[in-house]
Scaffold this motif. Structure first.
Motif, PDB file in Angstrom:
ATOM      1  N   ALA A  64       0.844  -1.190   0.000  1.00 27.46           N
ATOM      2  CA  ALA A  64       0.000   0.000   0.000  1.00 27.46           C
ATOM      3  C   ALA A  64       0.882   1.245   0.000  1.00 27.46           C
ATOM      4  O   ALA A  64       1.966   1.263   0.587  1.00 27.46           O
ATOM      5  CB  ALA A  64      -0.902   0.010   1.231  1.00 27.46           C
ATOM      6  N   LEU A  65       0.418   2.295  -0.672  1.00 20.88           N
ATOM      7  CA  LEU A  65       1.125   3.574  -0.718  1.00 20.88           C
ATOM      8  C   LEU A  65       0.174   4.662  -0.267  1.00 20.88           C
ATOM      9  O   LEU A  65      -0.855   4.911  -0.902  1.00 20.88           O
ATOM     10  CB  LEU A  65       1.626   3.856  -2.137  1.00 20.88           C
ATOM     11  N   VAL A  66       0.506   5.313   0.848  1.00 21.35           N
ATOM     12  CA  VAL A  66      -0.333   6.358   1.419  1.00 21.35           C
ATOM     13  C   VAL A  66       0.163   7.706   0.904  1.00 21.35           C
ATOM     14  O   VAL A  66       1.255   8.158   1.263  1.00 21.35           O
ATOM     15  CB  VAL A  66      -0.279   6.329   2.962  1.00 21.35           C
ATOM     16  N   VAL A  67      -0.646   8.357   0.051  1.00 23.43           N
ATOM     17  CA  VAL A  67      -0.238   9.612  -0.585  1.00 23.43           C
ATOM     18  C   VAL A  67      -1.454  10.509  -0.785  1.00 23.43           C
ATOM     19  O   VAL A  67      -2.593  10.103  -0.573  1.00 23.43           O
ATOM     20  CB  VAL A  67       0.430   9.355  -1.959  1.00 23.43           C
ATOM     21  N   ASP A  68      -1.181  11.739  -1.230  1.00 22.90           N
ATOM     22  CA  ASP A  68      -2.265  12.635  -1.613  1.00 22.90           C
ATOM     23  C   ASP A  68      -2.675  12.320  -3.054  1.00 22.90           C
ATOM     24  O   ASP A  68      -2.338  11.252  -3.583  1.00 22.90           O
ATOM     25  CB  ASP A  68      -1.851  14.096  -1.429  1.00 22.90           C
ATOM     26  N   ALA A  69      -3.355  13.246  -3.698  1.00 20.39           N
ATOM     27  CA  ALA A  69      -3.901  12.959  -5.025  1.00 20.39           C
ATOM     28  C   ALA A  69      -2.920  13.225  -6.168  1.00 20.39           C
ATOM     29  O   ALA A  69      -3.292  13.089  -7.336  1.00 20.39           O
ATOM     30  CB  ALA A  69      -5.164  13.791  -5.244  1.00 20.39           C
ATOM     31  N   TYR A  70      -1.680  13.590  -5.879  1.00 19.63           N
ATOM     32  CA  TYR A  70      -0.727  13.917  -6.945  1.00 19.63           C
ATOM     33  C   TYR A  70      -0.537  12.738  -7.896  1.00 19.63           C
ATOM     34  O   TYR A  70      -0.262  11.615  -7.480  1.00 19.63           O
ATOM     35  CB  TYR A  70       0.601  14.331  -6.331  1.00 19.63           C
ATOM     36  N   THR A  71      -0.663  13.003  -9.190  1.00 24.43           N
ATOM     37  CA  THR A  71      -0.626  11.936 -10.196  1.00 24.43           C
ATOM     38  C   THR A  71       0.768  11.367 -10.416  1.00 24.43           C
ATOM     39  O   THR A  71       0.909  10.330 -11.070  1.00 24.43           O
ATOM     40  CB  THR A  71      -1.170  12.460 -11.541  1.00 24.43           C
ATOM     41  N   GLY A  72       1.801  12.012  -9.900  1.00 27.37           N
ATOM     42  CA  GLY A  72       3.153  11.502 -10.077  1.00 27.37           C
ATOM     43  C   GLY A  72       3.371  10.129  -9.463  1.00 27.37           C
ATOM     44  O   GLY A  72       4.311   9.421  -9.831  1.00 27.37           O
ATOM     45  N   TYR A  73       2.488   9.750  -8.525  1.00 30.42           N
ATOM     46  CA  TYR A  73       2.611   8.434  -7.894  1.00 30.42           C
ATOM     47  C   TYR A  73       1.856   7.354  -8.657  1.00 30.42           C
ATOM     48  O   TYR A  73       1.932   6.176  -8.298  1.00 30.42           O
ATOM     49  CB  TYR A  73       2.095   8.496  -6.454  1.00 30.42           C
ATOM     50  N   ASN A  74       1.140   7.746  -9.704  1.00 26.77           N
ATOM     51  CA  ASN A  74       0.364   6.762 -10.474  1.00 26.77           C
ATOM     52  C   ASN A  74       1.240   5.670 -11.076  1.00 26.77           C
ATOM     53  O   ASN A  74       0.805   4.540 -11.268  1.00 26.77           O
ATOM     54  CB  ASN A  74      -0.412   7.450 -11.592  1.00 26.77           C
ATOM     55  N   ALA A  75       2.489   6.031 -11.374  1.00 22.62           N
ATOM     56  CA  ALA A  75       3.381   5.077 -12.040  1.00 22.62           C
ATOM     57  C   ALA A  75       3.731   3.883 -11.164  1.00 22.62           C
ATOM     58  O   ALA A  75       4.190   2.854 -11.679  1.00 22.62           O
ATOM     59  CB  ALA A  75       4.677   5.791 -12.465  1.00 22.62           C
ATOM     60  N   VAL A  76       3.527   3.994  -9.852  1.00 21.82           N
ATOM     61  CA  VAL A  76       3.879   2.876  -8.970  1.00 21.82           C
ATOM     62  C   VAL A  76       2.649   2.318  -8.244  1.00 21.82           C
ATOM     63  O   VAL A  76       2.775   1.544  -7.295  1.00 21.82           O
ATOM     64  CB  VAL A  76       4.947   3.290  -7.938  1.00 21.82           C
ATOM     65  N   THR A  77       1.456   2.710  -8.692  1.00 25.92           N
ATOM     66  CA  THR A  77       0.234   2.187  -8.069  1.00 25.92           C
ATOM     67  C   THR A  77      -0.487   1.260  -9.046  1.00 25.92           C
ATOM     68  O   THR A  77       0.029   0.944 -10.110  1.00 25.92           O
ATOM     69  CB  THR A  77      -0.682   3.339  -7.624  1.00 25.92           C
ATOM     70  N   LEU A  78      -1.683   0.844  -8.677  1.00 25.17           N
ATOM     71  CA  LEU A  78      -2.435  -0.110  -9.480  1.00 25.17           C
ATOM     72  C   LEU A  78      -2.521   0.317 -10.939  1.00 25.17           C
ATOM     73  O   LEU A  78      -2.461   1.503 -11.233  1.00 25.17           O
ATOM     74  CB  LEU A  78      -3.843  -0.265  -8.893  1.00 25.17           C
ATOM     75  N   PRO A  79      -2.649  -0.623 -11.903  1.00 25.41           N
ATOM     76  CA  PRO A  79      -2.987  -2.041 -11.691  1.00 25.41           C
ATOM     77  C   PRO A  79      -1.808  -2.975 -11.420  1.00 25.41           C
ATOM     78  O   PRO A  79      -2.010  -4.108 -11.021  1.00 25.41           O
ATOM     79  CB  PRO A  79      -3.654  -2.423 -13.008  1.00 25.41           C
ATOM     80  N   GLU A  80      -0.571  -2.517 -11.634  1.00 23.57           N
ATOM     81  CA  GLU A  80       0.547  -3.445 -11.496  1.00 23.57           C
ATOM     82  C   GLU A  80       1.449  -3.120 -10.311  1.00 23.57           C
ATOM     83  O   GLU A  80       2.464  -3.785 -10.114  1.00 23.57           O
ATOM     84  CB  GLU A  80       1.380  -3.440 -12.774  1.00 23.57           C
ATOM     85  N   GLY A  81       1.108  -2.129  -9.524  1.00 23.00           N
ATOM     86  CA  GLY A  81       1.971  -1.739  -8.422  1.00 23.00           C
ATOM     87  C   GLY A  81       1.278  -1.786  -7.083  1.00 23.00           C
ATOM     88  O   GLY A  81       0.553  -2.730  -6.764  1.00 23.00           O
ATOM     89  N   ARG A  82       1.479  -0.730  -6.324  1.00 21.05           N
ATOM     90  CA  ARG A  82       0.910  -0.655  -4.983  1.00 21.05           C
ATOM     91  C   ARG A  82      -0.531  -0.156  -5.000  1.00 21.05           C
ATOM     92  O   ARG A  82      -0.938   0.547  -5.926  1.00 21.05           O
ATOM     93  CB  ARG A  82       1.757   0.284  -4.117  1.00 21.05           C
ATOM     94  N   VAL A  83      -1.261  -0.517  -3.967  1.00 28.69           N
ATOM     95  CA  VAL A  83      -2.624  -0.032  -3.796  1.00 28.69           C
ATOM     96  C   VAL A  83      -2.544   1.376  -3.194  1.00 28.69           C
ATOM     97  O   VAL A  83      -1.879   1.591  -2.196  1.00 28.69           O
ATOM     98  CB  VAL A  83      -3.434  -0.957  -2.871  1.00 28.69           C
ATOM     99  N   ARG A  84      -3.211   2.307  -3.827  1.00 32.63           N
ATOM    100  CA  ARG A  84      -3.160   3.698  -3.368  1.00 32.63           C
ATOM    101  C   ARG A  84      -4.135   3.897  -2.209  1.00 32.63           C
ATOM    102  O   ARG A  84      -5.289   3.469  -2.266  1.00 32.63           O
ATOM    103  CB  ARG A  84      -3.510   4.633  -4.527  1.00 32.63           C
ATOM    104  N   VAL A  85      -3.669   4.572  -1.158  1.00 35.66           N
ATOM    105  CA  VAL A  85      -4.485   4.880   0.012  1.00 35.66           C
ATOM    106  C   VAL A  85      -4.561   6.397   0.140  1.00 35.66           C
ATOM    107  O   VAL A  85      -3.538   7.079   0.173  1.00 35.66           O
ATOM    108  CB  VAL A  85      -3.879   4.271   1.294  1.00 35.66           C
ATOM    109  N   GLY A  86      -5.788   6.940   0.185  1.00 35.31           N
ATOM    110  CA  GLY A  86      -5.983   8.385   0.208  1.00 35.31           C
ATOM    111  C   GLY A  86      -5.775   9.011   1.574  1.00 35.31           C
ATOM    112  O   GLY A  86      -5.608   8.316   2.580  1.00 35.31           O
ATOM    113  N   CYS A  87      -5.823  10.343   1.601  1.00 34.74           N
ATOM    114  CA  CYS A  87      -5.525  11.106   2.810  1.00 34.74           C
ATOM    115  C   CYS A  87      -6.738  11.947   3.213  1.00 34.74           C
ATOM    116  O   CYS A  87      -7.118  12.888   2.516  1.00 34.74           O
ATOM    117  CB  CYS A  87      -4.312  12.002   2.567  1.00 34.74           C
TER     118      CYS A  87
END
Length: 282
Positions: A64-87
């Motif tokens: 899981a990756l706990v982040v804000d809504a910044y799209t720069g983290y999209n590259a390491v989140t689903l569908p093939e990466g970490r599950v994004r957790v909102g703030c």
């Protein structure tokens, strides 16, 4: 940090000296908590805010990756990466900013307060990150989330999309899946405040030293921040740690360099006090 199941992340701008002027750079923080309760805080410096840094640190990892809504983290989140957790702290901030023009935003703040009260109950009961914590969220947080979602959907048509309230509603609704994942996993926090707190020292630095001299200086700064911040997070005296570690690191075996991390250093110091004949071997 990259191998952890739950990682917090955030970034903040830092000015970098260029020819006769400064340019924008960024300091990123990535942190986690071990099963033993120790906090690990890492920092990375970059000259841009693109997804390059998250990919370098977390690319190919799961969890899981706990982040804000910044799209720069999209590259390491689903569908093939970490599950994004909102703030939820970011959501609350937007509704708070909407209060002057939309008093009804107070209702959203009350819903969010109810979510945090459930977390307070878990802390008071000493069940944080346990099955009992998850059960408490299922019983008390889920009804709050359901009521808040219904309220936001009823409010959305009443506000201009680009107004403060309209933007707050859109921000929360677009992130709804990420914002509600905490309800089914007791390991996940409600917000990203840990990583924001880890960047406060960077904000203080901006006011004092104003900028870093060049890219290598920014990388050195990130390394020093990581050591000192990890010391502070684990109640290790940074001055005592650095004074001892900077001597030991010159002869310490590279294959055992992890022994000089702040929390490992503190554990060994506790086992072998400075006046003990069996101190941490060089």
């Amino acid at each position: 940090i990259a191998s952890a199941d739950v990682v917090w992340a955030d970034e903040t701008p830092v000015r970098v000296l260029d020819v006769k002027k400064t340019r924008q750079g960024y300091l990123w923080t990535f942190l986690t908590q071990t099963a033993q309760g120790e906090w690990l805080l890492g920092y990375r410096f970059s000259l841009g805010r693109a997804s390059t840094t998250p990919k370098e640190v977390l690319g190919g990892t799961r969890g899981a990756l706990v982040v804000d809504a910044y799209t720069g983290y999209n590259a390491v989140t689903l569908p093939e990466g970490r599950v994004r957790v909102g703030c939820w702290a970011h959501v609350r901030r937007r509704f708070f900013e909407a209060l002057p023009t939309a008093p009804e935003a107070r209702e959203a703040l009350d819903f969010i307060l109810a979510l945090y009260r459930v977390e307070a109950l878990a802390r008071e009961a000493g069940v944080v990150r346990t099955d009992a914590h998850r059960e408490l969220r299922q019983q008390q947080s889920l009804p709050v989330l359901s009521a808040l979602r219904a309220w936001m959907e009823s409010q959305a048509p009443r506000h201009l999309p680009k107004g403060p309230m309209g933007q707050a509603l859109s921000y929360a609704l677009k992130q709804w899946d990420a914002l509600t994942r905490f309800s089914s996993d007791a390991r996940l926090p409600l917000d990203n405040n840990r990583s924001e707190a880890a960047l406060r020292k960077v904000a203080l630095g901006r006011k004092n030293f104003l900028f870093v001299g060049h890219e290598a200086a920014g990388e050195n700064l990130a390394g020093l921040y990581a050591l000192v911040a990890t010391c502070e997070a684990n109640q290790v005296n940074p001055e005592a740690y650095l004074a001892d570690m900077l001597l030991r690191v010159q002869t310490h075996p590279h294959s055992r360099i992890g022994e000089l991390l702040p929390y490992e250093w503190m554990r060994r110091r506790a086992a072998d006090p400075p006046d003990s004949p069996r101190q941490l071997s060089p």
